[in-house]
Structures are given as C-alpha cells and as structure tokens.
Design an enzyme around this catalytic site. Structure first.
Site, PDB file in Angstrom:
ATOM      1  N   ASN A 119       5.518  60.648  73.215  1.00  0.00           N
ATOM      2  CA  ASN A 119       5.732  61.923  72.292  1.00  0.00           C
ATOM      3  C   ASN A 119       5.182  63.135  73.027  1.00  0.00           C
ATOM      4  O   ASN A 119       5.695  64.195  72.662  1.00  0.00           O
ATOM      5  CB  ASN A 119       4.930  61.787  70.934  1.00  0.00           C
ATOM      6  CG  ASN A 119       5.529  60.676  70.258  1.00  0.00           C
ATOM      7  OD1 ASN A 119       6.708  60.326  70.451  1.00  0.00           O
ATOM      8  ND2 ASN A 119       5.039  60.280  69.104  1.00  0.00           N
ATOM      9  N   ASP A 176      -3.134  64.125  54.872  1.00  0.00           N
ATOM     10  CA  ASP A 176      -4.673  63.325  54.637  1.00  0.00           C
ATOM     11  C   ASP A 176      -5.126  63.887  53.388  1.00  0.00           C
ATOM     12  O   ASP A 176      -5.703  63.400  52.627  1.00  0.00           O
ATOM     13  CB  ASP A 176      -5.532  63.907  55.601  1.00  0.00           C
ATOM     14  CG  ASP A 176      -4.939  63.260  56.940  1.00  0.00           C
ATOM     15  OD1 ASP A 176      -4.593  62.389  56.847  1.00  0.00           O
ATOM     16  OD2 ASP A 176      -4.857  64.007  58.096  1.00  0.00           O
ATOM     17  N   HIS A 203      -6.582  64.377  62.969  1.00  0.00           N
ATOM     18  CA  HIS A 203      -5.566  63.664  62.205  1.00  0.00           C
ATOM     19  C   HIS A 203      -5.501  62.186  63.093  1.00  0.00           C
ATOM     20  O   HIS A 203      -4.188  61.831  63.414  1.00  0.00           O
ATOM     21  CB  HIS A 203      -4.265  64.123  62.052  1.00  0.00           C
ATOM     22  CG  HIS A 203      -3.224  63.094  61.387  1.00  0.00           C
ATOM     23  ND1 HIS A 203      -3.461  62.910  59.912  1.00  0.00           N
ATOM     24  CD2 HIS A 203      -1.992  62.836  61.660  1.00  0.00           C
ATOM     25  CE1 HIS A 203      -2.324  62.140  59.809  1.00  0.00           C
ATOM     26  NE2 HIS A 203      -1.651  61.793  60.637  1.00  0.00           N
TER      27      HIS A 203
END
Ligand code: NAD
Ligand code: LMR
Length: 339
Positions: A119, A176, A203
């Site tokens: 990624n 979240d 995160h």
C-alpha cells in the site's frame, strides 16, 4: 490556526450530525480505489451528498462499470469513471476533495503494518499525482497503515514543493469514533445520537485510544469495563477481519464513516465550523510529528487542533504506550517516501 484548549461547553468531536442535506456548494470529489469494497458503497454515499456536483471514480480496474451503474441514480451529481494511470490526471483536475481507499485489505493473522509493502507504493503514486494536479484539494486517506500512509503523503507534497499542505492531508479515523459511539451507546443504554467519544492517537492496535473519560453524556463506568471496552475498540477492525474470514476487512461501516467525514470536510470548505477527529501532522504530543486529534474543519481543511485535555491515569498510560508505536510507523513512512 494553532492548538486550542476546548472551552467549558466544548464541541462534540465524535458525533458530527449530517448536514441539512441542502446544497450550498458545488464540489468536485474524487474517489481513488473506487471499484473496491470500500470504494463502491462510499461512492454511492458521496453521490447522495447534495453539495457534490461532480464525482470522479478512479481505479486500476472496474470504474467504467461502477460509474455507469451509479450514474443512473437520480441525484444531481454527475459521475464519471477513470481507469489506469493515463486517466488519473483528468480524474483529479479541479477536485476539492480526494478520498483514497486504494490498496489491499488485511486477512486474518495480519497487522495493518503487514500491508505497508504493497500500500505504501500505491499511496505514494496517487499522492504524487494529487500534489501535481490538485495541490489545494483536501485529501482523506483511508488506505492502511494510516499511521504511515499519512506521513508518506506529507513527504510527497513537501518533495513536490507544495507548502502548508499538512492541514489538508487528513488520515480518516472516523470509523474508530463510529465504533466507540456504537459500543458505548449499547453499554450504557443511551441514545446513540447522544453519544460522543473522542478517539486520539492513531489507527492501529494500541495507537487507537478512545477517551472514555471525555465521553458525553457523562456516565460512570467500572474501571474493568473501561479497559474491556477500550480493548474492544482497539480490536474492532480485527473483529471484522476475522468474521469475514479471508474476504477482507470492514467495507460498509468504513464507507459509512468515510462518507460522514467527507461531508464534514465539504461543510468545512463551505465555511461551516465542523468538529471531528483525524490523524494529521502536528506538534501536539511530544515525540511524535503526527497524532490523531480532535480538530475543527473549515475552508483550509483542519483549522484548529485541540489539546488532548484532561485524561485519567489509564488513558495517560495508553498515550505513553502508543507514542513509541506511532514513532516507528511514522519513521517507516517518511523513510519510504524519501527513497
Ligand atoms: P479492496 O481490495 O476491496 O479495494 C481496493 C481497491 O483499490 C481495488 O478496487 C483495487 O483495484 C484498487 N487499487 C489497487 N491499486 C490501486 C491504484 N494504484 N490506484 C487506484 N486503485 C487501486 O479493499 P478495501 O476493503 O476497499 O480496503 C481498501 C483499503 O482501506 C485497505 O488498505 C484497508 O486496510 C483500508 N481500510 C482502512 C480503514 C480505516 O479506518 N482507515 C477501514 C477499512 C479499510
Ligand atoms: C479497520 O479498522 O476496520 C480498518 O483499519 C481495516 C483493518 O484492517 O482492520
């Protein structure tokens, strides 16, 4: 704007209500990774926002079909699909907001950091094009590991000579907060619309730190339950990854959360003061250059970053434990971007 201490009647950071669904703008929004598990439902929710007049869908595959499908929905927003590198610039031209859910999701047994090798390169390439074509657009980064992909984007913008972009490069941590509000409403038996839990840090795993002591409405929770609920919130992504058993991670709840955050960014661009939590570059906490914080959104992206505020001993221990984790993820992203 600088760092601000919340006032006595401090805003709600974790429960931004949808706008009044009346268009007061004409925004162009792009979704990069639009044919994916998050990208498709997210694109549909964005197509339903009255302030969006143009929606550009980009992916390495599948966007002509997704765009044709969505274009039949009778909302005013015009949808267009773009596929492959050579169409990315046209997709980004004139964008006010670019939402990035491109990249691979976790399978059971993986951490978010295990996605870095694939990624990081995907996000770097997309950020390079954004810095070139729409340097003033707000970026919403969803691709994991968010703790590293946001620093990657910032380094790309700095290398491209785009200054002052850090307040526009926002890591999306809204899921979240959405999860915390849901779990705490269930736990306390209160109306979920009334619940507001700020979540700070980052995160991934223990970097996700819900501030249950700052939750509204004020409730009294047993310390053991506070610990259990904190752990559940930190592991909620893994809960979904395991339930999906190899078919990916959260997509629908993520699309819901990302659409809310995008709408908040757009309302900010139109001049509203909107309060959310987001992961961005700042000097809020000693030792880390990025931190998920309570923020106020406005015409320039993040206008204000709020101090962490009063925390319990348990929460302070959580901050102390997450800082070294964040440091590693930030350094990894920065080093990758500079290579
Ligand atoms: P997915 O595999 O279903 O979709 C990803 C899409 O990205 C695919 O359509 C793929 O073709 C596309 N893609 C790959 N390389 C690309 C490139 N160079 N340019 C444009 N598009 C490209 O995955 P998903 O479930 O939608 O998840 C996407 C990402 O979001 C993952 O990294 C996941 O970990 C992350 N995620 C983040 C959060 C969060 O809270 N921030 C929540 C859920 C998922
Ligand atoms: C989530 O929190 O659901 C996402 O970050 C996806 C994941 O890998 O857990």
């Amino acid at each position: 704007g600088g760092v601000r201490t919340p006032q006595a009647s401090s805003p709600r950071f974790g429960s931004s209500k949808r706008g009044n669904m009346v268009s007061c703008g004409a925004a162009k929004v792009a979704v990069l990774g639009a044919a994916g598990g998050i990208g498709q439902p997210l694109s549909m929710l964005v197509k339903m926002l009255p302030s969006v007049t143009e929606l550009s869908l980009y992916d390495i595959q599948g966007t002509p079909g997704v765009a044709a499908d969505l274009s039949h929905c009778n909302t005013a927003c015009k949808v267009k699909g773009y596929v492959g590198d050579e169409e990315l610039a046209a997709c980004l031209e004139g964008c006010d907001l670019v939402i990035i859910p491109a990249g691979v999701p976790r399978k059971p047994g993986m951490t978010r950091d295990d996605l870095f090798n694939i990624n990081a390169g995907i996000v770097k390439g997309l950020a390079e094009k954004c810095a070139e074509i729409c340097p003033n657009a707000i970026l919403n980064i969803i691709s994991n590991p968010v703790n590293s992909t946001v620093p990657i984007c910032n380094e790309v913008y700095k290398a491209a000579g785009v200054t002052g972009a850090s307040r526009r490069i926002l890591g999306v941590t809204t899921l979240d907060i959405v999860r915390s509000n849901t779990f705490l409403a269930e736990e306390c038996g209160v109306d979920v619309d009334e619940v507001d839990v700020p979540v700070i840090g980052g995160h991934a795993g223990i970097t996700i730190l819900p501030l249950l002591s700052q939750m509204r409405p004020k409730v009294s929770l047993d310390p053991n339950r506070i610990e259990e609920l904190t752990v559940r919130i930190q592991n909620a992504g893994t809960e979904v990854v395991e339930a999906k058993a190899g078919a990916g991670s959260a997509t629908l709840s993520m699309a819901y959360a990302a659409a809310r955050f995008a709408e908040s960014c757009l309302r900010g661009l139109q001049g509203d003061k909107v309060y959310e939590c987001a992961y961005l570059e700042s000097n809020l906490v000693d030792g880390v250059g990025y931190f998920a914080s309570k923020v106020q959104l406005g015409p320039n992206g993040c206008e204000e970053i709020f101090e962490v505020g009063e925390v319990t001993e348990f929460e302070q221990a959580g901050i102390d434990a997450l800082v070294p984790e964040l440091q590693k993820s930030i350094a990894k992203g920065e080093e990758f971007a500079k290579k």
